[in-house]
Write a protein that holds these residues in place. Sequence first.
Motif, PDB file in Angstrom:
ATOM      1  N   VAL A  73       0.850  -1.186   0.000  1.00 41.20           N
ATOM      2  CA  VAL A  73       0.000   0.000   0.000  1.00 41.20           C
ATOM      3  C   VAL A  73       0.889   1.240   0.000  1.00 41.20           C
ATOM      4  CG1 VAL A  73      -1.760   1.302   1.240  1.00 41.20           C
ATOM      5  CG2 VAL A  73      -1.824  -1.210   1.237  1.00 41.20           C
ATOM      6  N   GLY A  74       0.634   2.134  -0.961  1.00 39.07           N
ATOM      7  CA  GLY A  74       1.403   3.364  -1.066  1.00 39.07           C
ATOM      8  C   GLY A  74       0.912   4.421  -0.098  1.00 39.07           C
ATOM      9  N   ASP A  75       1.656   5.514  -0.010  1.00 38.22           N
ATOM     10  CA  ASP A  75       1.241   6.616   0.850  1.00 38.22           C
ATOM     11  C   ASP A  75      -0.088   7.209   0.407  1.00 38.22           C
ATOM     12  OD1 ASP A  75       3.444   6.332   2.416  1.00 38.22           O
ATOM     13  OD2 ASP A  75       4.532   8.062   1.630  1.00 38.22           O
ATOM     14  N   ASP A  76      -0.428   7.001  -0.875  1.00 34.41           N
ATOM     15  CA  ASP A  76      -1.698   7.502  -1.398  1.00 34.41           C
ATOM     16  C   ASP A  76      -2.866   6.592  -1.079  1.00 34.41           C
ATOM     17  OD1 ASP A  76      -1.023   5.381  -2.991  1.00 34.41           O
ATOM     18  OD2 ASP A  76      -0.941   6.507  -4.872  1.00 34.41           O
ATOM     19  N   GLY A  77      -2.599   5.456  -0.427  1.00 34.45           N
ATOM     20  CA  GLY A  77      -3.658   4.515  -0.067  1.00 34.45           C
ATOM     21  C   GLY A  77      -3.921   3.471  -1.124  1.00 34.45           C
ATOM     22  N   ASP A  78      -3.326   3.613  -2.301  1.00 39.07           N
ATOM     23  CA  ASP A  78      -3.494   2.636  -3.371  1.00 39.07           C
ATOM     24  C   ASP A  78      -2.405   1.569  -3.289  1.00 39.07           C
ATOM     25  OD1 ASP A  78      -5.739   3.864  -4.389  1.00 39.07           O
ATOM     26  OD2 ASP A  78      -4.638   5.047  -5.863  1.00 39.07           O
ATOM     27  N   VAL A  79      -2.600   0.518  -4.048  1.00 36.80           N
ATOM     28  CA  VAL A  79      -1.699  -0.630  -4.004  1.00 36.80           C
ATOM     29  C   VAL A  79      -0.730  -0.591  -5.183  1.00 36.80           C
ATOM     30  CG1 VAL A  79      -1.560  -3.152  -4.056  1.00 36.80           C
ATOM     31  CG2 VAL A  79      -3.430  -2.032  -2.828  1.00 36.80           C
ATOM     32  N   TRP A  80       0.525  -0.884  -4.895  1.00 39.48           N
ATOM     33  CA  TRP A  80       1.552  -1.022  -5.921  1.00 39.48           C
ATOM     34  C   TRP A  80       2.057  -2.457  -5.901  1.00 39.48           C
ATOM     35  CZ3 TRP A  80       3.369   2.575  -9.436  1.00 39.48           C
ATOM     36  CH2 TRP A  80       2.824   3.865  -9.292  1.00 39.48           C
ATOM     37  N   LEU A  81       2.173  -3.039  -7.093  1.00 40.70           N
ATOM     38  CA  LEU A  81       2.686  -4.399  -7.217  1.00 40.70           C
ATOM     39  C   LEU A  81       4.139  -4.340  -7.663  1.00 40.70           C
ATOM     40  CD1 LEU A  81      -0.335  -6.092  -9.052  1.00 40.70           C
ATOM     41  CD2 LEU A  81       0.024  -5.752  -6.595  1.00 40.70           C
ATOM     42  N   PHE A  82       5.000  -5.017  -6.921  1.00 36.28           N
ATOM     43  CA  PHE A  82       6.428  -5.005  -7.207  1.00 36.28           C
ATOM     44  C   PHE A  82       6.858  -6.361  -7.772  1.00 36.28           C
ATOM     45  CE2 PHE A  82       5.807  -1.555  -4.309  1.00 36.28           C
ATOM     46  CZ  PHE A  82       6.765  -0.613  -4.652  1.00 36.28           C
ATOM     47  N   ASP A  83       7.373  -6.334  -8.994  1.00 40.91           N
ATOM     48  CA  ASP A  83       7.911  -7.527  -9.657  1.00 40.91           C
ATOM     49  C   ASP A  83       6.962  -8.719  -9.528  1.00 40.91           C
ATOM     50  OD1 ASP A  83      10.129  -5.996 -10.215  1.00 40.91           O
ATOM     51  OD2 ASP A  83      11.359  -6.834  -8.625  1.00 40.91           O
ATOM     52  N   PRO A  84       5.692  -8.570  -9.959  1.00 39.95           N
ATOM     53  CA  PRO A  84       4.706  -9.620  -9.675  1.00 39.95           C
ATOM     54  C   PRO A  84       4.751 -10.803 -10.639  1.00 39.95           C
ATOM     55  CG  PRO A  84       3.646  -7.830 -10.859  1.00 39.95           C
ATOM     56  CD  PRO A  84       5.075  -7.393 -10.606  1.00 39.95           C
ATOM     57  N   LEU A  85       4.477 -11.967 -10.084  1.00 43.49           N
ATOM     58  CA  LEU A  85       4.225 -13.193 -10.829  1.00 43.49           C
ATOM     59  C   LEU A  85       2.770 -13.586 -10.613  1.00 43.49           C
ATOM     60  CD1 LEU A  85       7.382 -15.352 -10.053  1.00 43.49           C
ATOM     61  CD2 LEU A  85       6.583 -14.747 -12.339  1.00 43.49           C
ATOM     62  N   ASP A  86       2.123 -14.036 -11.672  1.00 42.80           N
ATOM     63  CA  ASP A  86       0.703 -14.368 -11.592  1.00 42.80           C
ATOM     64  C   ASP A  86       0.490 -15.708 -10.894  1.00 42.80           C
ATOM     65  OD1 ASP A  86      -1.934 -13.847 -11.918  1.00 42.80           O
ATOM     66  OD2 ASP A  86      -1.914 -13.835 -14.114  1.00 42.80           O
ATOM     67  N   ALA A  87      -0.659 -15.831 -10.264  1.00 46.73           N
ATOM     68  CA  ALA A  87      -1.039 -17.069  -9.595  1.00 46.73           C
ATOM     69  C   ALA A  87      -2.560 -17.080  -9.467  1.00 46.73           C
ATOM     70  CB  ALA A  87      -0.391 -17.180  -8.213  1.00 46.73           C
ATOM     71  N   PRO A  88      -3.191 -18.240  -9.578  1.00 45.73           N
ATOM     72  CA  PRO A  88      -4.646 -18.308  -9.467  1.00 45.73           C
ATOM     73  C   PRO A  88      -5.120 -17.865  -8.089  1.00 45.73           C
ATOM     74  CG  PRO A  88      -3.680 -20.514  -9.396  1.00 45.73           C
ATOM     75  CD  PRO A  88      -2.590 -19.570  -9.780  1.00 45.73           C
ATOM     76  N   GLY A  89      -6.060 -16.914  -8.085  1.00 48.08           N
ATOM     77  CA  GLY A  89      -6.635 -16.443  -6.833  1.00 48.08           C
ATOM     78  C   GLY A  89      -5.894 -15.286  -6.188  1.00 48.08           C
ATOM     79  N   ILE A  90      -4.745 -14.909  -6.727  1.00 50.09           N
ATOM     80  CA  ILE A  90      -3.979 -13.833  -6.079  1.00 50.09           C
ATOM     81  C   ILE A  90      -4.682 -12.486  -6.215  1.00 50.09           C
ATOM     82  CG2 ILE A  90      -2.536 -13.211  -8.075  1.00 50.09           C
ATOM     83  CD1 ILE A  90      -1.496 -13.443  -4.329  1.00 50.09           C
ATOM     84  N   ASP A  91      -5.504 -12.326  -7.266  1.00 48.01           N
ATOM     85  CA  ASP A  91      -6.239 -11.069  -7.433  1.00 48.01           C
ATOM     86  C   ASP A  91      -7.147 -10.784  -6.244  1.00 48.01           C
ATOM     87  OD1 ASP A  91      -4.988 -10.754  -9.827  1.00 48.01           O
ATOM     88  OD2 ASP A  91      -6.744 -11.147 -11.070  1.00 48.01           O
ATOM     89  N   GLU A  92      -7.713 -11.826  -5.670  1.00 51.88           N
ATOM     90  CA  GLU A  92      -8.602 -11.625  -4.521  1.00 51.88           C
ATOM     91  C   GLU A  92      -7.834 -11.069  -3.328  1.00 51.88           C
ATOM     92  OE1 GLU A  92     -10.707 -15.214  -3.660  1.00 51.88           O
ATOM     93  OE2 GLU A  92     -11.468 -15.447  -5.706  1.00 51.88           O
ATOM     94  N   GLU A  93      -6.624 -11.561  -3.137  1.00 53.02           N
ATOM     95  CA  GLU A  93      -5.785 -11.044  -2.049  1.00 53.02           C
ATOM     96  C   GLU A  93      -5.423  -9.580  -2.303  1.00 53.02           C
ATOM     97  OE1 GLU A  93      -5.066 -12.782   0.575  1.00 53.02           O
ATOM     98  OE2 GLU A  93      -5.192 -14.898   0.006  1.00 53.02           O
ATOM     99  N   ILE A  94      -5.069  -9.279  -3.545  1.00 54.62           N
ATOM    100  CA  ILE A  94      -4.679  -7.915  -3.902  1.00 54.62           C
ATOM    101  C   ILE A  94      -5.857  -6.964  -3.764  1.00 54.62           C
ATOM    102  CG2 ILE A  94      -3.908  -6.446  -5.794  1.00 54.62           C
ATOM    103  CD1 ILE A  94      -2.330  -8.897  -6.841  1.00 54.62           C
ATOM    104  N   ASP A  95      -7.030  -7.372  -4.270  1.00 59.00           N
ATOM    105  CA  ASP A  95      -8.211  -6.508  -4.225  1.00 59.00           C
ATOM    106  C   ASP A  95      -8.649  -6.226  -2.791  1.00 59.00           C
ATOM    107  OD1 ASP A  95      -8.167  -6.530  -6.977  1.00 59.00           O
ATOM    108  OD2 ASP A  95      -9.751  -8.029  -7.186  1.00 59.00           O
ATOM    109  N   ALA A  96      -8.421  -7.171  -1.895  1.00 57.66           N
ATOM    110  CA  ALA A  96      -8.771  -6.960  -0.492  1.00 57.66           C
ATOM    111  C   ALA A  96      -7.870  -5.909   0.146  1.00 57.66           C
ATOM    112  CB  ALA A  96      -8.672  -8.272   0.284  1.00 57.66           C
TER     113      ALA A  96
END
Length: 235
Positions: free
Chosen positions: A40-63
Amino acid sequence: MVMYDRSPSSGYRLIDTFESGFGWLAHPEETGLRASHALVGDDGDVWLFDPLDAPGIDEEIDALGDVSGIAVCSRYHARDAAAFARRYDVPVSVPSWLGRVPNQIQAPLEYYDDEVGSSGFLFRRVDSIPGWCEAAPYRETDGTLYVPDVLGTAPLYTTDSERLGVYLLCRLLPPLEAFTGLKPKRILVGHGTGLFDEPPAALQTALANARRGFPRALLENGPTQLRALTDALGE
């Protein structure tokens, strides 16, 4: 065991969870232990660093929050940045001085020198040896340090009792200046799980002992590191 598993992930393992983010291993069984992070950035939004895809990871990120951007911090970490950028309709942020990556990513790019958007992370340039260059994001407000390649906790990085190790090729010329004055509260890495227990001591020890530990590291990890470097060219 495969160094870097290029097949689709069959499931992820969460790592490095704390109040402002988490990490995950898309292929927990691979030797190289490539780690991805959502912070989570200082702006309250999420930044992904060097991401690799995985099934279901979007749900974790969106939360965690709304994704504001993707940051690629190493020339060998294009990974699945383009796929995430298309999915979240955000650009991929790349250091203006980082080579190779722009040719690896089929997605809109934004170039930066110091800070990525309003994430609060300042990027330190790490030039250890000729031809080696990466960005190490550090946020002073919460003491979060992310190091993509030159430091790691995966077994191919460490020897003996080391908690954090310098990449073998960089041990003879460890990047001392890049980390001068830092007292992180946590160290996240691109290969392995992060350090939350006395990270300043682990950082200081890793850099101070890098050179004298080279012979042992070469003996124990030399072949594995050579295979990792060869396989990384496919990133």
